[in-house]
Each structure stands twice: as C-alpha cells, then as structure tokens.
Design a protein around this motif. Sequence first.
Motif, mmCIF file in Angstrom:
data_model
loop_
_atom_site.group_PDB
_atom_site.id
_atom_site.type_symbol
_atom_site.label_atom_id
_atom_site.label_comp_id
_atom_site.label_asym_id
_atom_site.label_seq_id
_atom_site.Cartn_x
_atom_site.Cartn_y
_atom_site.Cartn_z
ATOM 1 N N GLU A 27 48.681 23.568 57.819
ATOM 2 C CA GLU A 27 47.618 22.591 58.044
ATOM 3 C C GLU A 27 46.279 23.302 57.864
ATOM 4 O O GLU A 27 46.079 24.407 58.374
ATOM 5 N N THR A 28 45.389 22.678 57.117
ATOM 6 C CA THR A 28 44.125 23.318 56.750
ATOM 7 C C THR A 28 42.980 22.329 56.935
ATOM 8 O O THR A 28 43.107 21.158 56.569
ATOM 9 N N SER A 29 41.882 22.806 57.493
ATOM 10 C CA SER A 29 40.728 21.920 57.666
ATOM 11 C C SER A 29 39.966 21.763 56.348
ATOM 12 O O SER A 29 39.744 22.740 55.623
ATOM 13 N N LEU A 30 39.559 20.528 56.062
ATOM 14 C CA LEU A 30 38.759 20.272 54.856
ATOM 15 C C LEU A 30 37.284 20.053 55.210
ATOM 16 O O LEU A 30 36.510 19.575 54.374
ATOM 17 N N THR A 31 36.890 20.427 56.443
ATOM 18 C CA THR A 31 35.508 20.209 56.882
ATOM 19 C C THR A 31 34.497 20.808 55.905
ATOM 20 O O THR A 31 33.433 20.238 55.680
ATOM 21 N N LEU A 32 34.824 21.977 55.329
ATOM 22 C CA LEU A 32 33.849 22.665 54.457
ATOM 23 C C LEU A 32 33.948 22.224 52.998
ATOM 24 O O LEU A 32 33.072 22.561 52.197
ATOM 25 N N VAL A 33 35.006 21.503 52.647
ATOM 26 C CA VAL A 33 35.127 20.944 51.281
ATOM 27 C C VAL A 33 35.629 19.498 51.377
ATOM 28 O O VAL A 33 36.748 19.182 50.960
ATOM 29 N N PRO A 34 34.785 18.607 51.929
ATOM 30 C CA PRO A 34 35.254 17.246 52.212
ATOM 31 C C PRO A 34 35.640 16.436 50.973
ATOM 32 O O PRO A 34 36.375 15.454 51.098
ATOM 33 N N SER A 35 35.204 16.870 49.791
ATOM 34 C CA SER A 35 35.529 16.072 48.602
ATOM 35 C C SER A 35 36.881 16.459 47.991
ATOM 36 O O SER A 35 37.295 15.855 46.989
ATOM 37 N N ALA A 36 37.567 17.435 48.565
ATOM 38 C CA ALA A 36 38.862 17.863 48.004
ATOM 39 C C ALA A 36 39.883 16.734 48.089
ATOM 40 O O ALA A 36 39.885 15.949 49.041
ATOM 41 N N LYS A 37 40.726 16.648 47.052
ATOM 42 C CA LYS A 37 41.719 15.570 46.984
ATOM 43 C C LYS A 37 43.130 16.143 46.850
ATOM 44 O O LYS A 37 43.280 17.321 46.526
ATOM 45 N N LYS A 38 44.095 15.268 47.046
ATOM 46 C CA LYS A 38 45.499 15.665 46.858
ATOM 47 C C LYS A 38 45.671 16.220 45.430
ATOM 48 O O LYS A 38 45.175 15.619 44.467
ATOM 49 N N GLY A 39 46.338 17.358 45.319
ATOM 50 C CA GLY A 39 46.565 17.954 43.998
ATOM 51 C C GLY A 39 45.545 19.033 43.632
ATOM 52 O O GLY A 39 45.767 19.813 42.713
ATOM 53 N N ASP A 40 44.404 19.076 44.365
ATOM 54 C CA ASP A 40 43.389 20.103 44.086
ATOM 55 C C ASP A 40 43.867 21.461 44.584
ATOM 56 O O ASP A 40 44.559 21.557 45.597
ATOM 57 N N PHE A 48 40.614 27.225 57.080
ATOM 58 C CA PHE A 48 39.664 26.295 56.465
ATOM 59 C C PHE A 48 39.691 26.463 54.949
ATOM 60 O O PHE A 48 39.692 27.603 54.457
ATOM 61 N N ALA A 49 39.681 25.361 54.220
ATOM 62 C CA ALA A 49 39.441 25.444 52.781
ATOM 63 C C ALA A 49 37.958 25.765 52.628
ATOM 64 O O ALA A 49 37.116 25.100 53.242
ATOM 65 N N ILE A 50 37.623 26.836 51.885
ATOM 66 C CA ILE A 50 36.200 27.213 51.767
ATOM 67 C C ILE A 50 35.634 26.871 50.386
ATOM 68 O O ILE A 50 34.428 26.904 50.189
ATOM 69 N N GLN A 51 36.505 26.555 49.431
ATOM 70 C CA GLN A 51 36.008 26.135 48.113
ATOM 71 C C GLN A 51 37.149 25.521 47.323
ATOM 72 O O GLN A 51 38.314 25.868 47.522
ATOM 73 N N MET A 52 36.782 24.598 46.431
ATOM 74 C CA MET A 52 37.772 24.091 45.495
ATOM 75 C C MET A 52 37.803 25.061 44.323
ATOM 76 O O MET A 52 36.753 25.536 43.895
ATOM 77 N N LEU A 53 38.997 25.378 43.836
ATOM 78 C CA LEU A 53 39.091 26.342 42.743
ATOM 79 C C LEU A 53 39.040 25.598 41.417
ATOM 80 O O LEU A 53 39.821 24.675 41.184
ATOM 81 N N SER A 54 38.105 26.028 40.594
ATOM 82 C CA SER A 54 37.909 25.355 39.326
ATOM 83 C C SER A 54 38.969 25.802 38.318
ATOM 84 O O SER A 54 39.022 26.973 37.944
ATOM 85 N N GLU A 55 39.820 24.864 37.896
ATOM 86 C CA GLU A 55 40.853 25.204 36.907
ATOM 87 C C GLU A 55 40.203 25.566 35.583
ATOM 88 O O GLU A 55 40.643 26.448 34.868
#
Lengths: 71, 365
Positions: A27-40, A48-55
Amino acid sequence: MCLAVPGKITKIFNENAEVDFGGVIRETSLTLVPSAKKGDYVLVHAGFAIQMLSERDAMETLKLFKEMESK
Amino acid sequence: MSDYTSKFDFSNNAAANNILKEIKASLSNIGRLVSFMEVCGTHTMAISKSGLRRMFPDKLKLLSGPGCPVCVTSAGDIDNIISLSSQRDTIITTFGDMLKVRGSEKSLEECRIDGADVRVVYSPMDSLKIAKDNPSKRIVFLGVGFETTTPTIAATVLEAKKSKIDNFLVYPLFKLVPPALELILTNPELKIDGFILPGHVSTIIGESPYKFVAKKHKIPGVITGFEPLDILYCVKLLLSQIEKNEPKIQNEYGRSVQPKGNEIAIKITDTVFEPEDAKWRAIGMIPKSGLGFREEFQHFDAKKHFKIKDVDLPEPKGCICGEVLIGKAIPPQCKVFGKRCTPSTPVGPCMVSSEGTCAAWYYYS
C-alpha cells in the motif's frame, strides 16, 4: 536512505494505491503524486510515491545508451 | 525483479566500454587530476558495488561527500533520543538505519535490548498508525533524511493534524543538500571539479537549487540515476563540460527528475517546515541546512515538547569520519578502519549506516 524503488500501480483507493514491485504488493500513499493512475509507474520512497516515472524519458535514455554501443 | 526493471534494462556492456573510452580520452585531453564528488549514499553504494572506481584511470578520483543523513546526525542528538527512549509511555519509531548509530555510550538497538520500546517503520505513516493505536502513549518519530524524505514526513504531520492525532511527535533531524555543497565548495582544503548530483533528492527539488554550483563557483554538476551506466555517462558529461570550460547543471536522470522537481511535494514540505541552521556530525553547524517546524506545527516538535537542549559531544577517538564526510580523506586513510572499526563493531557513523562511505569501502573496495 534516499533509496526509492519503481513499481506499477494496480489499484487506487482514496489517496492510496496498491503498487506492484515485481510480485510484492504494498500500500502506497499518492499524496505527493495525486494525478497518478492505475497502470502508471511510480517511484516509491518510505511508503509514498514521490514521482511518476516517465516511460518516454526512460526510452530516450535507453536509446542514448544504444547509440553509444556503436561509437 | 519489478515490471519496470525488466521493461527498462539499463545494462549495456558495449555502451559502457565506449563511454569508458571517451572518459579516458577526455582525461588525457584535460591532462591533470580530476576529482568528482557524489553526495548521495545510494550513489556511494552503487559506485562501490559496481566496481566503477577500479575501472577509471588514476587521473580520475571519485570522492564521497556527506550523502548519508544518518551519518551526519550529531552524537548529541543520538544521546537525546536514547534518553527519550527511557521515558515512561514513550515509543520511539524510526527508519532501520538509525538503530545502530552510537551516541556517547550506546545505540538505540542496545536500548531496545534493555527494554525500551523502539520500533522500526517502513513509512512515517506506519508511525502515525502506531500513535492512533496507542492513544495513552507518546510516539516520537525520528525525522531523519534529506529532501527525498522530508515531504513524506510533512505529509504525515498534515495527516496527523487533519485526523486530530495529538500523541504523534517528530524529532527533527532533517538536512538539506545544497547548503552542504556550498560548504564543500568554500572549503579551501578541498578541490572538487564536479558533482554527481543526487537523483532522488533532485526528483523532489528539481534542477534550479543547484544553479549556484555552476554560476557562482563555476563547477559542473550532473543529476544522475543509479544504474552503473548512468554514473559512467554522468562522468563523461562532467569531463566534457570541463574540456569545453562550460560549467552547467545537466540532468541525466530525466526519467525521474523533472526540471521543477515535484512541486506538490515541495509545497507540502514548505507548509510544515522552514529552513533553520543545523549541526552536521563531525562537520559542525551549516547555516540554513536543516528544517524546523513552522510556528503553527510546533506542537509536533519532539525537541520542543520535551524541552531538549543541543549537546556537543566529541567524536570517537581515532575516527576521522569528519574528514571522510567531506571527501578530505578516504576510509583506508583512517587508522581504525577495518581494524577496530567494522560494520559489526562500528566506531564512527560512516561505518554504521548501510549507505555510509566506510561501510561501502569495507564491503566492496
């Protein structure tokens, strides 16, 4: 200490997500990357998720290293 | 192996060999000793583990800076925390790295063996859950970390406020990377030609906080990922900047670091904390290099709650961690390294943490 691990979001609920780290789900908090979606892919540190990784950027780096093969 | 790691495999021997050839050619053009410093414990480990240091010619020196927040936590603070752990109805929660660090007499791990309630957590949110489940006890979370970690703790404090959990406290031990770079660059005894800048700190703060390195000090810096090839490529980029005499900040780790960093994380950190002077173990006070609670969040501050005063303690006899932490010495130059000081019997902080410079040299060099 600043170790962060990439994982894939498999489920989102409220401000949290289930993130898959190669079979281990946490289980991971998305507080710092609220726009993250399923599959990202996200980079996770201390729960905490700290950044979305750019493919796209990851592919660019791979391409750059590929180009260095034939120099 | 995670899905991401298998999808994006950054190992490539042919590319590594070619980058190494370019590095050797650049060093030969430059014609003098070149010293680069990394300021991230994860880079320290990645460099040692991959054997990169041994691959480079003698004219290239890779130094480790103060990149381990556990290592730079003052012994006085460790003593204060140890004394808190013996208070009634108090639970200490911490990331695992802090357990073995010694104060003047013992470590938190030894306190735990003696019966203190010291719990290792994966996330500061786990600590908040412990607070919720133990309303009659005070929970003190050890807030250790660089810019990568502080937003996670700030977000937890905001959640504690929102959920009205009033038995959750944080002992602030936060450190900031750019002021440490400034200290290193202004030390006349150190000659650094470029910085391998930390990938995950930069994921949060972005590129601009490092601009002074190139602008004011004319020293190149490259924000770098953690694969051996990332680090090799970073060295190539740094050398190329020196050859062209065009110092700037480059971002090699674009797959994680956006130019402005994570603006939401920065805003959350700024809501709860503000910069303050901080004491770095074996280095001393660095202006505005730490974070303290803003006025409206001071009731979460364990140091204020317990009226704790700062204490100065001498470093252990024979230990030169202070010089190792700023790249002035390398671990084998220390008389106790590998003898009296080993990972199972650490004398100084750089041997304690799994990301400390001495531990990295002990295990891999």
